[in-house]
Design an enzyme around this catalytic site. Structure first.
Site, PDB file in Angstrom:
ATOM      1  N   ASP A 120      33.006  39.146 -27.110  1.00 47.58           N
ATOM      2  CA  ASP A 120      31.726  38.549 -27.544  1.00 47.58           C
ATOM      3  C   ASP A 120      31.886  37.888 -28.910  1.00 47.58           C
ATOM      4  O   ASP A 120      31.311  36.836 -29.182  1.00 47.58           O
ATOM      5  CB  ASP A 120      30.604  39.596 -27.595  1.00 47.58           C
ATOM      6  CG  ASP A 120      29.824  39.649 -26.276  1.00 47.58           C
ATOM      7  OD1 ASP A 120      30.391  39.276 -25.233  1.00 47.58           O
ATOM      8  OD2 ASP A 120      28.640  40.063 -26.302  1.00 47.58           O
ATOM      9  N   ASP A 126      35.881  44.315 -24.584  1.00 48.16           N
ATOM     10  CA  ASP A 126      34.482  43.916 -24.362  1.00 48.16           C
ATOM     11  C   ASP A 126      33.853  43.454 -25.673  1.00 48.16           C
ATOM     12  O   ASP A 126      33.162  42.437 -25.724  1.00 48.16           O
ATOM     13  CB  ASP A 126      33.694  45.093 -23.780  1.00 48.16           C
ATOM     14  CG  ASP A 126      32.235  44.719 -23.565  1.00 48.16           C
ATOM     15  OD1 ASP A 126      31.971  43.625 -23.036  1.00 48.16           O
ATOM     16  OD2 ASP A 126      31.357  45.516 -23.958  1.00 48.16           O
ATOM     17  N   LYS A 139      43.830  51.094 -31.695  1.00 51.03           N
ATOM     18  CA  LYS A 139      43.370  51.931 -32.816  1.00 51.03           C
ATOM     19  C   LYS A 139      44.317  53.116 -32.933  1.00 51.03           C
ATOM     20  O   LYS A 139      43.942  54.280 -32.699  1.00 51.03           O
ATOM     21  CB  LYS A 139      41.910  52.355 -32.529  1.00 51.03           C
ATOM     22  CG  LYS A 139      41.208  53.084 -33.648  1.00 51.03           C
ATOM     23  CD  LYS A 139      40.746  52.194 -34.783  1.00 51.03           C
ATOM     24  CE  LYS A 139      40.149  53.038 -35.892  1.00 51.03           C
ATOM     25  NZ  LYS A 139      39.878  52.279 -37.127  1.00 51.03           N
ATOM     26  N   TYR A 179      35.581  52.524 -19.393  1.00 50.22           N
ATOM     27  CA  TYR A 179      34.829  51.906 -18.302  1.00 50.22           C
ATOM     28  C   TYR A 179      34.912  52.628 -16.963  1.00 50.22           C
ATOM     29  O   TYR A 179      34.147  52.338 -16.065  1.00 50.22           O
ATOM     30  CB  TYR A 179      35.284  50.447 -18.126  1.00 50.22           C
ATOM     31  CG  TYR A 179      34.521  49.498 -19.009  1.00 50.22           C
ATOM     32  CD1 TYR A 179      34.717  49.506 -20.378  1.00 50.22           C
ATOM     33  CD2 TYR A 179      33.585  48.618 -18.482  1.00 50.22           C
ATOM     34  CE1 TYR A 179      34.007  48.648 -21.204  1.00 50.22           C
ATOM     35  CE2 TYR A 179      32.875  47.756 -19.300  1.00 50.22           C
ATOM     36  CZ  TYR A 179      33.081  47.771 -20.654  1.00 50.22           C
ATOM     37  OH  TYR A 179      32.373  46.929 -21.450  1.00 50.22           O
ATOM     38  N   ASP A 225      39.258  47.249 -35.691  1.00 47.52           N
ATOM     39  CA  ASP A 225      38.274  46.928 -36.741  1.00 47.52           C
ATOM     40  C   ASP A 225      38.788  45.786 -37.619  1.00 47.52           C
ATOM     41  O   ASP A 225      38.054  44.846 -37.957  1.00 47.52           O
ATOM     42  CB  ASP A 225      37.900  48.174 -37.569  1.00 47.52           C
ATOM     43  CG  ASP A 225      39.098  48.998 -38.008  1.00 47.52           C
ATOM     44  OD1 ASP A 225      40.240  48.744 -37.548  1.00 47.52           O
ATOM     45  OD2 ASP A 225      38.906  49.921 -38.829  1.00 47.52           O
TER      46      ASP A 225
HETATM   47  C1  IPM Z   1      31.453  41.517 -19.915  1.00 46.10           C
HETATM   48  C2  IPM Z   1      30.109  42.189 -19.855  1.00 46.10           C
HETATM   49  C3  IPM Z   1      30.172  43.400 -18.938  1.00 46.10           C
HETATM   50  C4  IPM Z   1      31.213  44.356 -19.501  1.00 46.10           C
HETATM   51  C5  IPM Z   1      28.835  44.114 -18.723  1.00 46.10           C
HETATM   52  C6  IPM Z   1      27.777  43.173 -18.179  1.00 46.10           C
HETATM   53  C7  IPM Z   1      28.958  45.323 -17.836  1.00 46.10           C
HETATM   54  O1  IPM Z   1      29.687  42.535 -21.127  1.00 46.10           O
HETATM   55  O2  IPM Z   1      31.909  41.029 -18.861  1.00 46.10           O
HETATM   56  O3  IPM Z   1      32.059  41.472 -20.983  1.00 46.10           O
HETATM   57  O4  IPM Z   1      30.886  45.227 -20.318  1.00 46.10           O
HETATM   58  O5  IPM Z   1      32.373  44.230 -19.120  1.00 46.10           O
HETATM   59 MG    MG Z   2      31.029  41.922 -22.644  1.00 50.07          MG
END
Ligand code: IPM
Ligand code: MG
Length: 349
Positions: free
Chosen positions: A248, A244, A187, A135, A220
């Site tokens: 999700d 990240d 990893k 990042y 993974d």
């Molecule tokens: C998160 C989002 C952000 C990230 C994006 C919007 C840049 O996906 O907060 O997880 O990748 O950190």
């Molecule tokens: Mg994210």
């Protein structure tokens, strides 16, 4: 006085933040807790008007607050990367919010896409490192747009950056519940430099926390276990990029973007709390987006920045009660409008 900078941001951000502020007003009254708000218009619309993402002096101004309450960043007319890097990541980095805290908890009555899994199986926290790794934007192009083009993007880990994050995760694991299990997700079988540093620091810091059990998963495999046996996890600690991705996955197993909240935390600095769902342009202005994630982010702010544990618990319990009564967590399918859901949370307090 607890001072909050409010950045509604893009799309449905301002709508969900408005519901959170409604809940804040009610819970503050109940607990005799004083706060002030200042709204900032950062986001895609301002950028399209002025060409500026984060205006000069903005970060210095934000440093005067106790916390930031963020709605969403992302605009359909702005190229990818400009707002995300220029605003969201810039604030995370400049305010040194080195922890991205993502509770993954399935509330009673919320639909879960996993077969035979319920609230007792899905209750863990992901601690994602938030200022390093892929990042940081280290890298670049050579010979761009030719057949010789080279693009590099560097995965960066520093001892100091990893250590402070690992330490935070151990401290959190120690006080969270009786399980006291911290899993490092990395990893090490391929990233024999960056993940190796994480592994060494993790085991070094572990010596200071003899009551915390440690485990390790390759990222993974972690994706697989999060789907098959989410009950394995108590606290996960992981670098930024893997974090990240798995956050999700965490969001969807707890019921989706309508309910998932996160905090960008500097334990002694200005932290920023947000629903993780994004700006949802197609639902903007329709009063259909689910505000529970933003209200959950408010609860995190009360807990981790304002140190109002009672108020934070009250808000979380109210969210749980309302979540149980919604038809779905998805925008437009809740059985109520955005503002009605906010009102329900206030009533449940
Ligand atoms: C998160 C989002 C952000 C990230 C994006 C919007 C840049 O996906 O907060 O997880 O990748 O950190
Ligand atoms: Mg994210």
């Amino acid at each position: 006085m607890f001072k909050i900078a409010v950045i509604g941001g893009d799309g449905t951000g301002p709508e969900v933040v408005a519901e959170g502020l409604k809940v804040l007003e009610a819970v503050a009254k109940k607990n005799r807790f004083e706060y002030s708000l200042k709204h900032f218009d950062f986001g895609g619309a301002r950028y399209l008007k002025t060409g500026e993402v984060l205006p000069a002096g903005a970060v210095e101004e934000l440093k005067k607050f106790n916390a930031i309450y963020l709605g969403a960043i992302g605009h359909p007319d702005v190229a990818p990367g400009i707002l995300e890097k220029g605003l969201l990541l810039e604030m995370r980095f400049q305010l040194d919010q080195y922890i991205n805290l993502r509770p993954v908890r399935l509330y009673e009555g919320v639909d879960c896409p996993l077969k035979d899994k319920g609230p007792k199986d899905i209750d863990f926290v992901i601690v994602r490192e938030n200022t390093e790794d892929l990042y940081v934007g280290s890298g670049g192009f050579a010979h761009k747009n030719t057949r010789m083009e080279v693009a590099t993007q560097i995965m960066l880990a520093t001892y100091e950056g990893v250590e402070r994050c690992v330490r935070y995760a151990f401290e959190l694991t120690q006080k969270r519940n009786q399980r006291k299990l911290l899993t490092l997700v990395a990893k090490t079988n391929v990233l024999t430099y960056a993940s190796d540093l994480w592994w060494r620091v993790f085991h070094q810091v572990a010596k200071e926390f003899p009551d915390v059990k440690t485990d390790y998963n390759h990222v993974d495999a972690c994706c697989m276990w999060m789907v098959k046996n989410p009950e394995f996890y108590d606290v996960i600690i992981t670098p930024n990029m893997f974090g990240d991705i798995i956050t999700d996955l965490g969001a969807i197993i707890q019921g989706g973007m309508g309910i998932a909240a996160g905090g960008n935390i500097h334990p002694r600095g200005v932290s920023m709390y947000e629903p993780i769902g994004g700006s949802a342009p197609k639902y903007t202005g329709k009063n259909v987006i689910n505000p529970l994630a933003a209200i959950g982010a408010l609860s995190l702010m009360l807990r981790h920045s304002a140190r109002q544990e009672t108020a934070a618990d009250q808000v979380e319990k109210a969210v749980m009660k309302v979540a149980k009564n919604l038809k779905s967590m998805a925008a437009g399918k809740m059985g109520y409008s955005t503002t009605e859901v906010g009102d329900l949370v206030v009533q449940s307090l």
